[in-house]
Design a protein around this motif. Structure first.
Motif, PDB file in Angstrom:
ATOM      1  N   LEU A  52       0.888  -1.177   0.000  1.00 36.99           N
ATOM      2  CA  LEU A  52       0.000   0.000   0.000  1.00 36.99           C
ATOM      3  C   LEU A  52       0.917   1.215   0.000  1.00 36.99           C
ATOM      4  CD1 LEU A  52      -2.379  -1.142   2.895  1.00 36.99           C
ATOM      5  CD2 LEU A  52      -3.000  -1.061   0.485  1.00 36.99           C
ATOM      6  N   MET A  53       0.727   2.140  -0.943  1.00 33.07           N
ATOM      7  CA  MET A  53       1.724   3.198  -1.051  1.00 33.07           C
ATOM      8  C   MET A  53       1.121   4.570  -1.337  1.00 33.07           C
ATOM      9  SD  MET A  53       5.221   2.958  -3.067  1.00 33.07           S
ATOM     10  CE  MET A  53       4.430   2.386  -4.526  1.00 33.07           C
ATOM     11  N   THR A  65       8.759   4.916  -6.864  1.00 29.00           N
ATOM     12  CA  THR A  65       8.961   3.748  -5.982  1.00 29.00           C
ATOM     13  C   THR A  65       8.351   2.498  -6.626  1.00 29.00           C
ATOM     14  OG1 THR A  65       8.759   5.249  -4.096  1.00 29.00           O
ATOM     15  CG2 THR A  65       8.658   2.882  -3.615  1.00 29.00           C
ATOM     16  N   LEU A  66       7.139   2.686  -7.155  1.00 23.61           N
ATOM     17  CA  LEU A  66       6.430   1.584  -7.817  1.00 23.61           C
ATOM     18  C   LEU A  66       7.313   0.968  -8.909  1.00 23.61           C
ATOM     19  CD1 LEU A  66       3.740   0.049  -8.667  1.00 23.61           C
ATOM     20  CD2 LEU A  66       3.285   1.969 -10.154  1.00 23.61           C
ATOM     21  N   GLN A  67       7.895   1.841  -9.722  1.00 23.07           N
ATOM     22  CA  GLN A  67       8.765   1.404 -10.813  1.00 23.07           C
ATOM     23  C   GLN A  67       9.903   0.526 -10.283  1.00 23.07           C
ATOM     24  OE1 GLN A  67       7.675   2.048 -13.872  1.00 23.07           O
ATOM     25  NE2 GLN A  67       9.285   0.609 -14.442  1.00 23.07           N
ATOM     26  N   VAL A  79      -0.990  -1.082  -4.415  1.00 18.85           N
ATOM     27  CA  VAL A  79      -2.175  -0.220  -4.357  1.00 18.85           C
ATOM     28  C   VAL A  79      -1.691   1.199  -4.099  1.00 18.85           C
ATOM     29  CG1 VAL A  79      -4.326   0.266  -3.114  1.00 18.85           C
ATOM     30  CG2 VAL A  79      -3.557  -2.118  -3.418  1.00 18.85           C
ATOM     31  N   LEU A  80      -2.018   2.095  -5.017  1.00 17.38           N
ATOM     32  CA  LEU A  80      -1.572   3.487  -4.875  1.00 17.38           C
ATOM     33  C   LEU A  80      -2.638   4.283  -4.130  1.00 17.38           C
ATOM     34  CD1 LEU A  80       1.051   4.800  -5.940  1.00 17.38           C
ATOM     35  CD2 LEU A  80      -0.336   5.860  -7.714  1.00 17.38           C
ATOM     36  N   ILE A  81      -2.180   5.037  -3.087  1.00 17.27           N
ATOM     37  CA  ILE A  81      -3.128   5.853  -2.311  1.00 17.27           C
ATOM     38  C   ILE A  81      -2.725   7.310  -2.518  1.00 17.27           C
ATOM     39  CG2 ILE A  81      -4.006   6.345   0.001  1.00 17.27           C
ATOM     40  CD1 ILE A  81      -3.206   3.458   0.755  1.00 17.27           C
ATOM     41  N   THR A  82      -3.653   8.127  -2.969  1.00 10.61           N
ATOM     42  CA  THR A  82      -3.260   9.494  -3.323  1.00 10.61           C
ATOM     43  C   THR A  82      -4.346  10.505  -2.991  1.00 10.61           C
ATOM     44  OG1 THR A  82      -2.679  10.899  -5.201  1.00 10.61           O
ATOM     45  CG2 THR A  82      -4.065   9.046  -5.685  1.00 10.61           C
TER      46      THR A  82
END
Length: 518
Positions: A52-53, A65-67, A79-82
């Motif tokens: 979870l990021m 970071t995901l990359q 899972v991207l949290i924005t």
């Protein structure tokens, strides 16, 4: 069951304590990091089921970071949290293969649902599939025993294929076994149905017959000829309905599918009979009468499918369409396939373009010859998978993509399917008897009556009589016909290979699909 391990990355992680406790109470193990660098290092050293990021963090962003996480382990769901609902961020995130997307402030249930979807999805789908099939089993069973007509048989087979594909999501070997038995029962009933009705369908006086090979062009292809819009008729040799379902998503990316139907391949479900019948618009017995020079029986020398274009032109003329501009292209190797890709645009000048593509047929024949292919296509699942992989990378796919943005009509069909043979049955015949494993014709054939549908007079099946006293027999279900000499070698060599020519749902009920450009 193992505890799922979650890594939560957020520079304000302290404010998420209540959320983290909520997940721990639900049985998850949660590790936390406050920046991207630490998160990447953690993933390198530890097992993580879901990340979870937060998107906006000091140092490197969530997307960066995901990359880096994907470079370490491309399969970890992230899972991207924005806070940011900007479309470009969403597009970029989806393009970077995130598994889910949550907008702040997130509530605990929302996070939990996302995790459940990612971690438990496979298990939940498998359970749901098993339950749904258990409910459907009874209605399929009832339908089978309810004396289905030819239309109902087509629907039944479609349902069976649907469940066969669904069953792959269920990891219950018991349910898969139940399904396999049900499919076998369906084929036993289908054999009885064909034995009872086939000669009536092919009788010239028949008024009630399904669409079959020899009526396919008339009813399913030519009605879609439109002035100024080229019509492509693509015949992929030896394509079962479940194999069509495997390549359907690839077609759907480029074309709009309007009708996905089936028709009945004639007997024998073998290329030289079924495909000649499609192009001539006649049963083999009538092709032999009208084209005695071109028609070749099994036991005669020379290619059996060399005159399809002549047959096609004659059928068009008979149907009053002799003046349309047509092209006929047959692809039997990769080199021809590449030539098709290059010439695709020229075909747009024609009213009708016929493309016969031999790949699947080569695969099924090669399968029996080559041990590697026996390994690769040992069962229906792998057979579908090979077909899918072939089509995605084939010249045919490249060629069709070239016209996907042009105004066209297209019909994709096949000449017959194939079935995986498992049960050997002895047959004895003279020297002239044909070599095919799923049907034979010859004089003085000796066989067990229960294993085959026999036509002592081939004319009753709409077939030519190769020699005086020749009869035809067609194998039932998953039977393959073997001679007594060298019997065991023969049986071991061909068992579990895909063959065609006989009577099974897989060989006879085959796809015809109409599409247009998107």
């Amino acid at each position: 069951m193992n505890v799922a391990k979650i890594l939560w990355v957020d520079d304000e992680i302290d404010s998420l304590n209540s959320q983290i406790m909520f997940l721990q109470n639900k049985g998850y193990e949660v590790a936390t990091k406050t920046n991207g660098f630490d998160a990447v290092e953690y993933v390198k050293e530890n097992i993580v089921d879901v990340v979870l990021m937060d998107e906006s963090m000091p140092g490197i962003t969530g997307l960066q970071t995901l990359q880096q996480i994907k470079e370490v382990n491309s399969t970890i769901p992230v899972v991207l949290i924005t806070k940011n609902e900007a479309e470009n961020i969403m597009d970029e995130a989806i393009g970077s293969q995130i598994s889910d997307y949550l907008i702040k402030p997130v509530n605990p249930n929302q996070v939990w649902l996302s995790l459940k979807k990612l971690i438990d999805n496979k298990r939940l789908v498998a359970e749901k599939t098993t339950t749904a099939y258990q409910q459907e089993f009874r209605s399929l069973f009832m339908a089978l025993n309810d004396n289905p007509n030819y239309t109902e048989w087509m629907d039944l087979y479609k349902k069976l294929v649907y469940w066969e594909l669904e069953m792959k999501k269920s990891d219950s070997p018991e349910m898969q076994e139940v399904f396999a038995t049900q499919k076998q029962e369906a084929n036993i009933e289908f054999f009885k149905f064909i034995s009872k009705n086939y000669s009536t369908w092919v009788n010239p006086k028949s008024t009630d017959a399904p669409i079959m090979s020899h009526t396919l062009l008339k009813y399913k292809v030519l009605p879609h000829l439109e002035k100024g819009t080229p019509l492509f008729f693509v015949l992929i040799d030896n394509l079962r309905f479940d194999q069509w379902k495997a390549i359907q998503p690839t077609f759907a990316e480029s074309f709009r599918i309007h009708e996905e139907e089936t028709f009945y391949a004639i007997l024998p479900t073998a290329t030289q009979y079924a495909r000649n019948a499609i192009f001539a618009g006649m049963l083999p017995i009538d092709i032999q009468k009208q084209f005695p020079e071109q028609w070749k029986n099994d036991d005669e020398e020379g290619g059996k499918n060399l005159h399809e274009e002549d047959f096609l032109r004659a059928q068009l003329k008979k149907l009053g369409k002799g003046d349309i501009k047509i092209s006929y292209t047959k692809i039997t190797n990769n080199h021809d396939g590449q030539k098709l890709v290059e010439s695709m645009h020229n075909l747009l000048q024609n009213d009708l373009n016929v493309i016969v593509y031999n790949f699947v047929d080569m695969l099924s024949h090669a399968r029996t010859e080559m041990e590697v292919l026996k390994e690769l296509a040992g069962d229906e699942t792998s057979y579908r998978s090979i077909t899918q992989s072939w089509f995605e990378h084939s010249p045919l796919h490249q060629a069709l993509k070239k016209i996907a943005d042009k105004k066209i009509n297209m019909v994709v069909a096949t000449d017959h399917g194939s079935t995986r043979v498992k049960t050997p049955a002895k047959i004895i015949g003279d020297k002239q008897t044909t070599a095919n494993l799923r049907y034979k014709h010859g004089r003085n054939l000796n066989y067990e009556a229960k294993d085959v549908l026999a036509f002592r007079d081939p004319k009753e099946a709409g077939l030519p009589v190769p020699n005086v006293n020749s009869s035809f027999v067609f194998a039932k279900g998953d039977i393959f016909l073997c001679y007594p000499n060298n019997y065991n070698h023969f049986v071991n060599y061909y068992k579990n290979t895909f063959q065609h020519g006989g009577i099974s749902l897989e060989e006879m009920i085959v796809p015809v699909v109409r599409m247009t450009n998107k």
